[in-house]
Scaffold this motif. Structure first.
Motif, PDB file in Angstrom:
ATOM      1  N   ILE A  62       0.854  -1.195   0.000  1.00  0.00           N
ATOM      2  CA  ILE A  62       0.000   0.000   0.000  1.00  0.00           C
ATOM      3  C   ILE A  62       0.891   1.246   0.000  1.00  0.00           C
ATOM      4  N   ILE A  63       1.923   1.212   0.828  1.00  0.00           N
ATOM      5  CA  ILE A  63       2.842   2.354   0.900  1.00  0.00           C
ATOM      6  C   ILE A  63       3.560   2.557  -0.433  1.00  0.00           C
ATOM      7  N   SER A  64       3.756   1.468  -1.166  1.00  0.00           N
ATOM      8  CA  SER A  64       4.574   1.558  -2.377  1.00  0.00           C
ATOM      9  C   SER A  64       3.878   2.299  -3.520  1.00  0.00           C
ATOM     10  N   GLN A  65       2.577   2.516  -3.408  1.00  0.00           N
ATOM     11  CA  GLN A  65       1.885   3.056  -4.574  1.00  0.00           C
ATOM     12  C   GLN A  65       2.338   4.477  -4.879  1.00  0.00           C
ATOM     13  N   ASN A  66       2.579   4.734  -6.157  1.00  0.00           N
ATOM     14  CA  ASN A  66       3.062   6.054  -6.605  1.00  0.00           C
ATOM     15  C   ASN A  66       4.203   6.541  -5.716  1.00  0.00           C
ATOM     16  N   ASN A  67       5.169   5.691  -5.493  1.00  0.00           N
ATOM     17  CA  ASN A  67       6.234   5.970  -4.535  1.00  0.00           C
ATOM     18  C   ASN A  67       7.532   5.345  -5.032  1.00  0.00           C
ATOM     19  N   ASN A  68       8.632   5.651  -4.357  1.00  0.00           N
ATOM     20  CA  ASN A  68       9.917   5.071  -4.760  1.00  0.00           C
ATOM     21  C   ASN A  68      10.555   4.325  -3.597  1.00  0.00           C
ATOM     22  N   ILE A  69      11.465   3.438  -3.926  1.00  0.00           N
ATOM     23  CA  ILE A  69      11.969   2.500  -2.920  1.00  0.00           C
ATOM     24  C   ILE A  69      12.631   3.187  -1.722  1.00  0.00           C
ATOM     25  N   PRO A  70      13.488   4.201  -1.920  1.00  0.00           N
ATOM     26  CA  PRO A  70      14.089   4.831  -0.730  1.00  0.00           C
ATOM     27  C   PRO A  70      13.040   5.416   0.212  1.00  0.00           C
ATOM     28  N   ARG A  71      12.030   6.030  -0.365  1.00  0.00           N
ATOM     29  CA  ARG A  71      11.019   6.627   0.502  1.00  0.00           C
ATOM     30  C   ARG A  71      10.140   5.569   1.147  1.00  0.00           C
ATOM     31  N   ILE A  72       9.813   4.520   0.414  1.00  0.00           N
ATOM     32  CA  ILE A  72       9.054   3.411   1.000  1.00  0.00           C
ATOM     33  C   ILE A  72       9.796   2.866   2.215  1.00  0.00           C
ATOM     34  N   THR A  73      11.100   2.676   2.052  1.00  0.00           N
ATOM     35  CA  THR A  73      11.912   2.131   3.144  1.00  0.00           C
ATOM     36  C   THR A  73      11.835   3.030   4.375  1.00  0.00           C
ATOM     37  N   GLY A  74      11.890   4.339   4.164  1.00  0.00           N
ATOM     38  CA  GLY A  74      11.826   5.263   5.289  1.00  0.00           C
ATOM     39  C   GLY A  74      10.487   5.220   5.999  1.00  0.00           C
ATOM     40  N   ILE A  75       9.416   5.180   5.241  1.00  0.00           N
ATOM     41  CA  ILE A  75       8.085   5.138   5.845  1.00  0.00           C
ATOM     42  C   ILE A  75       7.905   3.845   6.628  1.00  0.00           C
ATOM     43  N   VAL A  76       8.354   2.736   6.053  1.00  0.00           N
ATOM     44  CA  VAL A  76       8.237   1.446   6.746  1.00  0.00           C
ATOM     45  C   VAL A  76       9.052   1.470   8.044  1.00  0.00           C
ATOM     46  N   ALA A  77      10.237   2.073   7.995  1.00  0.00           N
ATOM     47  CA  ALA A  77      11.076   2.146   9.201  1.00  0.00           C
ATOM     48  C   ALA A  77      10.371   2.944  10.295  1.00  0.00           C
ATOM     49  N   ARG A  78       9.773   4.071   9.931  1.00  0.00           N
ATOM     50  CA  ARG A  78       9.068   4.882  10.940  1.00  0.00           C
ATOM     51  C   ARG A  78       7.833   4.160  11.463  1.00  0.00           C
ATOM     52  N   LEU A  79       7.157   3.434  10.583  1.00  0.00           N
ATOM     53  CA  LEU A  79       5.981   2.667  11.009  1.00  0.00           C
ATOM     54  C   LEU A  79       6.358   1.639  12.077  1.00  0.00           C
ATOM     55  N   CYS A  80       7.451   0.945  11.844  1.00  0.00           N
ATOM     56  CA  CYS A  80       7.884  -0.080  12.796  1.00  0.00           C
ATOM     57  C   CYS A  80       8.399   0.556  14.086  1.00  0.00           C
ATOM     58  N   GLU A  81       9.162   1.619  13.949  1.00  0.00           N
ATOM     59  CA  GLU A  81       9.696   2.301  15.127  1.00  0.00           C
ATOM     60  C   GLU A  81       8.561   2.829  16.000  1.00  0.00           C
ATOM     61  N   GLY A  82       7.507   3.321  15.360  1.00  0.00           N
ATOM     62  CA  GLY A  82       6.415   3.921  16.100  1.00  0.00           C
ATOM     63  C   GLY A  82       5.443   2.921  16.702  1.00  0.00           C
TER      64      GLY A  82
END
Length: 279
Positions: A119-139
């Motif tokens: 879901i996060i990957s849509q209209n997105n790029n891999i570096p930014r996806i990785t960052g969002i996923v990292a914050r999701l897990c951290e939070g």
DNA sequence: GACCAGGCGTCTT
DNA sequence: AAGACGCATGGT
């Protein structure tokens, strides 16, 4: 495939080729990073490290002995990729894919993690996806013994609000993530229910989640539910590659070729024959 | 600053 | 049914 678990370390000799870098950084998963002597990542609620020895042995730490079957499957070490590639070589296109990224394997990941990350990957790029996923897990993820945090569970997210997800900087996708978490937490959509459905119905059920369209649904079926037989993912990639390379795909565009390869692997392995696919 | 990124929901025809 | 468009954010 041979393996041995000793002193907290799992040593695996895969059948056929394997490249950790090609497998972990081709865009199918987002929780691994390279270290000085190998890789570290989190999967299925375990923080683990991976090193590749010269002789092809893969060394994994951070696992209990009872985790071994799960992680042999996660890395697809329980599949014979040498035999698979021999079959695929007959196709010129697949042979080219294999030449570009011979060590890719399709990981067998957690369903909910795949659902949210794609879901996060849509209209997105891999570096930014990785960052969002990292914050999701951290939070929202549970702290792990080996450091880091697990991927959040559906119930970790179901009661949150979009305001509470603002720090993810996921944009409009925050709303989609919450709807996915709530539908999975309530049992409305779940791995077991999806597994019982025929694939068209499974895809339709996934698409009741806001933000899950045909592309994300196919990614979830492919990566999270081992349901590749109806995933004409090479069709999706043809579209993506046509956009990026209107004059044709460069022969060694590793990222595209590699991703196309993993999609096609599944299609071939399950005897799927593209017949137009979506659209 | 533009332009775009591994889409989707919504609003038009 | 099919096309246009905006969407939030950040990388290039």
């Amino acid at each position: 495939m041979e393996w041995r678990y000793e002193n907290g370390e799992l040593a695996v000799r895969p059948d056929g080729p394997f490249s950790a870098a090609e497998t972990l950084f081709c865009g199918q998963c987002f929780r691994w990073r390279q270290t000085a002597d190998g890789f570290e990542g989190i999967a299925h609620g375990r923080a683990l490290t991976l090193r590749e020895r010269q002789d092809g042995t893969v060394l994994l730490t951070g696992l209990e002995e009872s985790d071994v079957p799960l992680f042999l499957h996660y890395f697809a070490f329980d599949e014979d990729y040498a035999a698979l590639q021999r079959r695929l070589q007959r196709s010129k296109r697949l042979a080219e894919c294999i030449r570009c990224a011979p060590g890719i394997r399709v990981l067998h990941q957690d369903f909910f993690e795949v659902l949210l990350t794609f879901i996060i990957s849509q209209n997105n790029n891999i570096p930014r996806i990785t960052g969002i996923v990292a914050r999701l897990c951290e939070g929202f993820g549970a702290p792990l013994a080996g450091g880091g945090r697990a991927f959040p569970l559906p119930c970790d997210l179901a009661d949150r609000t979009v305001e509470e997800l603002a720090f993810l900087r996921a944009g409009w996708r925050a709303d989609y993530l919450l709807d996915a978490a709530r539908k999975v937490a309530s049992g409305e959509v779940g791995r077991e229910k999806l597994a019982r459905l025929a694939t068209p119905e499974a895809r339709a059920l996934l698409m009741t989640i806001r933000g899950v369209g045909p592309k994300v649904a196919d990614c979830v079926l492919l990566y999270g539910l081992e349901r590749a037989e109806v995933c004409p993912m090479d069709v999706w990639m043809k579209r993506a590659m046509a956009r990026r390379f209107p004059r044709g795909m460069p022969l060694c565009a590793r990222d595209c070729a590699g991703v196309a390869q993993q999609y096609i692997f599944h299609a071939e392995r399950t005897s799927f024959r593209p017949q137009g696919g979506p659209g």
